[in-house]
Design a protein around this motif. Structure first.
Motif, PDB file in Angstrom:
ATOM      1  N   SER B 105      -6.683   5.904  10.993  1.00 55.11           N
ATOM      2  CA  SER B 105      -5.296   6.121  11.819  1.00 55.11           C
ATOM      3  C   SER B 105      -4.325   6.422  10.963  1.00 55.11           C
ATOM      4  CB  SER B 105      -5.089   4.887  12.779  1.00 55.11           C
ATOM      5  OG  SER B 105      -4.321   3.807  11.936  1.00 55.11           O
ATOM      6  N   ARG B 106      -4.372   5.915   9.692  1.00 53.08           N
ATOM      7  CA  ARG B 106      -3.563   6.232   8.512  1.00 53.08           C
ATOM      8  C   ARG B 106      -4.021   7.333   7.585  1.00 53.08           C
ATOM      9  NH1 ARG B 106      -2.566   2.926   4.390  1.00 53.08           N
ATOM     10  NH2 ARG B 106      -3.238   0.785   5.450  1.00 53.08           N
ATOM     11  N   TRP B 108      -2.552   8.318   4.838  1.00 48.74           N
ATOM     12  CA  TRP B 108      -1.464   7.939   3.506  1.00 48.74           C
ATOM     13  C   TRP B 108      -1.918   6.672   3.069  1.00 48.74           C
ATOM     14  CZ3 TRP B 108       1.984   4.024   4.073  1.00 48.74           C
ATOM     15  CH2 TRP B 108       2.435   3.603   5.409  1.00 48.74           C
ATOM     16  N   PRO B 110      -1.147   3.398   0.333  1.00 50.13           N
ATOM     17  CA  PRO B 110       0.321   2.639   0.192  1.00 50.13           C
ATOM     18  C   PRO B 110       0.942   2.935  -0.925  1.00 50.13           C
ATOM     19  CG  PRO B 110      -1.600   1.095   0.591  1.00 50.13           C
ATOM     20  CD  PRO B 110      -2.180   2.517   0.586  1.00 50.13           C
ATOM     21  N   GLN B 111       0.457   3.369  -1.930  1.00 52.12           N
ATOM     22  CA  GLN B 111       1.115   3.864  -3.256  1.00 52.12           C
ATOM     23  C   GLN B 111       1.581   5.391  -3.367  1.00 52.12           C
ATOM     24  OE1 GLN B 111      -2.049   2.752  -3.089  1.00 52.12           O
ATOM     25  NE2 GLN B 111      -1.719   0.535  -3.594  1.00 52.12           N
ATOM     26  N   GLU B 114       6.957   8.683  -1.199  1.00 53.02           N
ATOM     27  CA  GLU B 114       7.644   8.672  -0.107  1.00 53.02           C
ATOM     28  C   GLU B 114       7.870   9.657   0.804  1.00 53.02           C
ATOM     29  OE1 GLU B 114       8.969   5.398   2.294  1.00 53.02           O
ATOM     30  OE2 GLU B 114       8.219   5.346   0.234  1.00 53.02           O
ATOM     31  N   ILE B 117       4.303  10.237   2.274  1.00 47.64           N
ATOM     32  CA  ILE B 117       4.056   9.296   3.401  1.00 47.64           C
ATOM     33  C   ILE B 117       4.666   9.869   4.563  1.00 47.64           C
ATOM     34  CG2 ILE B 117       4.699   6.810   4.269  1.00 47.64           C
ATOM     35  CD1 ILE B 117       4.060   5.958   1.299  1.00 47.64           C
ATOM     36  N   LEU B 121       2.763  10.325   8.140  1.00 46.61           N
ATOM     37  CA  LEU B 121       2.833   9.756   9.373  1.00 46.61           C
ATOM     38  C   LEU B 121       3.240  10.438  10.394  1.00 46.61           C
ATOM     39  CD1 LEU B 121       3.063   6.858  10.422  1.00 46.61           C
ATOM     40  CD2 LEU B 121       5.513   6.760   9.383  1.00 46.61           C
ATOM     41  N   THR B 215     -16.032  -2.772  -1.028  1.00 40.25           N
ATOM     42  CA  THR B 215     -14.788  -2.873  -1.341  1.00 40.25           C
ATOM     43  C   THR B 215     -14.479  -2.018  -2.751  1.00 40.25           C
ATOM     44  OG1 THR B 215     -15.307  -4.924  -2.623  1.00 40.25           O
ATOM     45  CG2 THR B 215     -14.660  -5.161  -0.218  1.00 40.25           C
ATOM     46  N   LYS B 255     -10.247  -2.392  -4.815  1.00 43.23           N
ATOM     47  CA  LYS B 255      -9.776  -3.813  -5.326  1.00 43.23           C
ATOM     48  C   LYS B 255     -10.297  -4.764  -4.510  1.00 43.23           C
ATOM     49  CE  LYS B 255      -5.819  -1.600  -7.615  1.00 43.23           C
ATOM     50  NZ  LYS B 255      -4.400  -1.362  -7.613  1.00 43.23           N
ATOM     51  N   GLY B 256     -11.400  -5.085  -4.061  1.00 47.70           N
ATOM     52  CA  GLY B 256     -11.903  -6.231  -3.538  1.00 47.70           C
ATOM     53  C   GLY B 256     -11.646  -6.345  -1.954  1.00 47.70           C
ATOM     54  N   VAL B 257     -11.000  -5.262  -1.347  1.00 42.61           N
ATOM     55  CA  VAL B 257     -10.567  -5.497   0.074  1.00 42.61           C
ATOM     56  C   VAL B 257     -11.452  -4.304   0.714  1.00 42.61           C
ATOM     57  CG1 VAL B 257      -8.672  -4.950   1.464  1.00 42.61           C
ATOM     58  CG2 VAL B 257      -8.257  -6.271  -0.352  1.00 42.61           C
ATOM     59  N   ILE B 258     -11.798  -4.462   1.950  1.00 42.52           N
ATOM     60  CA  ILE B 258     -12.600  -3.249   2.789  1.00 42.52           C
ATOM     61  C   ILE B 258     -11.695  -2.352   3.000  1.00 42.52           C
ATOM     62  CG2 ILE B 258     -14.426  -4.813   3.460  1.00 42.52           C
ATOM     63  CD1 ILE B 258     -13.428  -4.678   6.449  1.00 42.52           C
ATOM     64  N   HIS B 260     -10.378  -0.993   5.754  1.00 40.78           N
ATOM     65  CA  HIS B 260     -10.308  -1.362   7.182  1.00 40.78           C
ATOM     66  C   HIS B 260      -9.834  -0.130   8.027  1.00 40.78           C
ATOM     67  CE1 HIS B 260      -6.031  -1.973   5.913  1.00 40.78           C
ATOM     68  NE2 HIS B 260      -6.394  -2.557   5.056  1.00 40.78           N
TER      69      HIS B 260
END
Lengths: 281, 281
Positions: B105-106, B108, B110-111, B114, B117, B121, B215, B255-258, B260
């Motif tokens: 759904s996104r 872009w 986070p890093q 601007e 992004i 968006l 991850t 970095k250890g996060v799925i 999502h």
């Protein structure tokens, strides 16, 4: 006799002349209907959800029972005010450890007003929501009679990094939650609270299965509340581990599409908790 | 002998003096390295992914094989230019039906910068990405010798609503894809292409299981390509139904996060396809 709840960890709090939830001895949690449309929106959700026969019982148990609305003396002293009467899953417990996780990398819905979207997006980027798919909104972890609760303040919680969040999820099931950064949380209750057939992980997985299928509601800015009782475990009884979904002021119709935003965040929470269960087994 | 691929449905296309992918008879797909950092980013992903021993073989098969880089005569006539040499999963097929679904759904990360992004968006909100968790970037569906392919143009596809997307996923497995809005797509290949133990749904579910755990990478603006051969089915042979992940210019470390964001969108695509299989069974 109405009073301010002892174990609220997130959201508007009553007291000091502020409007907030109240409880009484009947096991009800009274949430004031917010004036700005959120209150009526949440009321509409509870009314619709309560009557919806498509919700299976094994999923309905994850939602607070709704008892209608009550006009009660408001906590800010402004007189009679409408409140949602909800099942109180926390107050009847003895020294409950409670964690509120706001699910979803996006807390705003597509049709929201532009200034609301900008506000939410900013907060989602400043907290772990965007990167982690959820953010902890508040928590309290019971230590013992001497130490009482470890309850970091709201500002501190909102500044949690991904690593802080991971640590808080470990502290939540540890006998030494309030110790400093030099001592690792022992995760001694991980297998009892998170693990096992009735543990929090099993409940989250049950909820996940439903979210893979359900296209009725999309839950924006909604939280999973996790609760258990440490002393109950120490006395050899059931942990009372339970999850509840709370906060439905921003639920919209699913219109045949799954709630991929909630599901993605839920899977991320599940993965972190699953890692803790695995590493402390 | 280098030439422009026949069955590309999305992305930059070669021809008319423009830089785009090329193919040859070796079964390779040559993707020019984009100058703006995306090219080197995608190269870095392929290099890292190819060497990563944590990727199980049953997942690796969903990614194009990477053969390194080649300096080739660019399609825009600008001379020798570096290209990624990749497995070409489409060109060797006879009249392949192809669908490109950009997942998440996104789009872009986070890093990102601007302005990037804001651009992403906007596009996510204008297309189905935000609401549906993915958007169709392009498709072609083979009809027969007379009608050839149904291949709606790029602008039309980017304007797809949720209902258009649902319909396109039905047309993708229909014998009458190009008929007007008065005739329903028959979904006569749904059980063969989407369903069954080797069908697209089974492959998507295999991919989903990995995304619930992995991850290592977060895949922004990455597509699932779905391919099959209608004539092969009509001749009583295997549908050749296959999925491939493509476009890795915006992959970042997990970095250890799925992931999502990808997982949520993938689950949404799975639900729509699953609905089609169920309703045409």
């Amino acid at each position: 006799m109405l009073k301010v709840p002892d174990h609220q960890v997130a959201g508007h709090q009553a007291g000091d002349g502020k409007l907030g939830p109240l409880i009484d001895d009947s096991g009800h949690f009274y949430k004031p209907l917010q004036n700005d449309g959120r209150g009526s929106h949440e009321l509409a959700f509870y009314t619709s959800f309560s009557a919806d026969t498509r919700i299976p019982d094994h999923i309905r148990k994850f939602f607070p029972v709704f008892y209608g609305t009550r006009h009660l003396e408001a906590s800010d002293g402004s007189g009679l005010y409408p409140h949602l009467a909800l099942e109180d899953t926390v107050s009847s417990r003895i020294n409950p450890s409670v964690l509120d996780a706001k699910i979803g990398s996006r807390t705003w819905y597509p049709q929201a007003a532009e200034d609301y979207i900008i506000k939410c997006l900013k907060k989602d980027r400043e907290t772990t929501s965007l990167e982690l798919g959820f953010r902890i909104s508040g928590l309290q972890v019971y230590g013992n009679k001497e130490t009482g609760f470890w309850k970091p303040d709201k500002k501190c919680v909102l500044n949690f990094s991904i690593e802080d969040t991971r640590l808080a999820l470990r502290k939540f099931v540890s006998s030494n939650p309030s110790t400093g950064s030099d001592i690792k949380p022992d995760c001694s209750f991980a297998s009892t609270v998170y693990g096992g057939p009735a543990g929090i992980l099993a409940q989250l997985l049950e909820l996940k299965s439903w979210f893979e299928e359900q296209t009725i509601f999309h839950f924006y800015s909604c939280s999973v509340l996790m609760v258990y009782e440490k002393e109950s475990i120490l006395q050899g009884r059931n942990s009372g581990a339970e999850i509840k979904l709370v906060d439905f002021a921003h639920v919209i119709e699913g219109k045949g599409v799954i709630d991929h935003n909630f599901l993605g965040g839920l899977c991320s929470l599940i993965k972190l908790i699953s890692d803790i269960v695995t590493s402390s087994a």
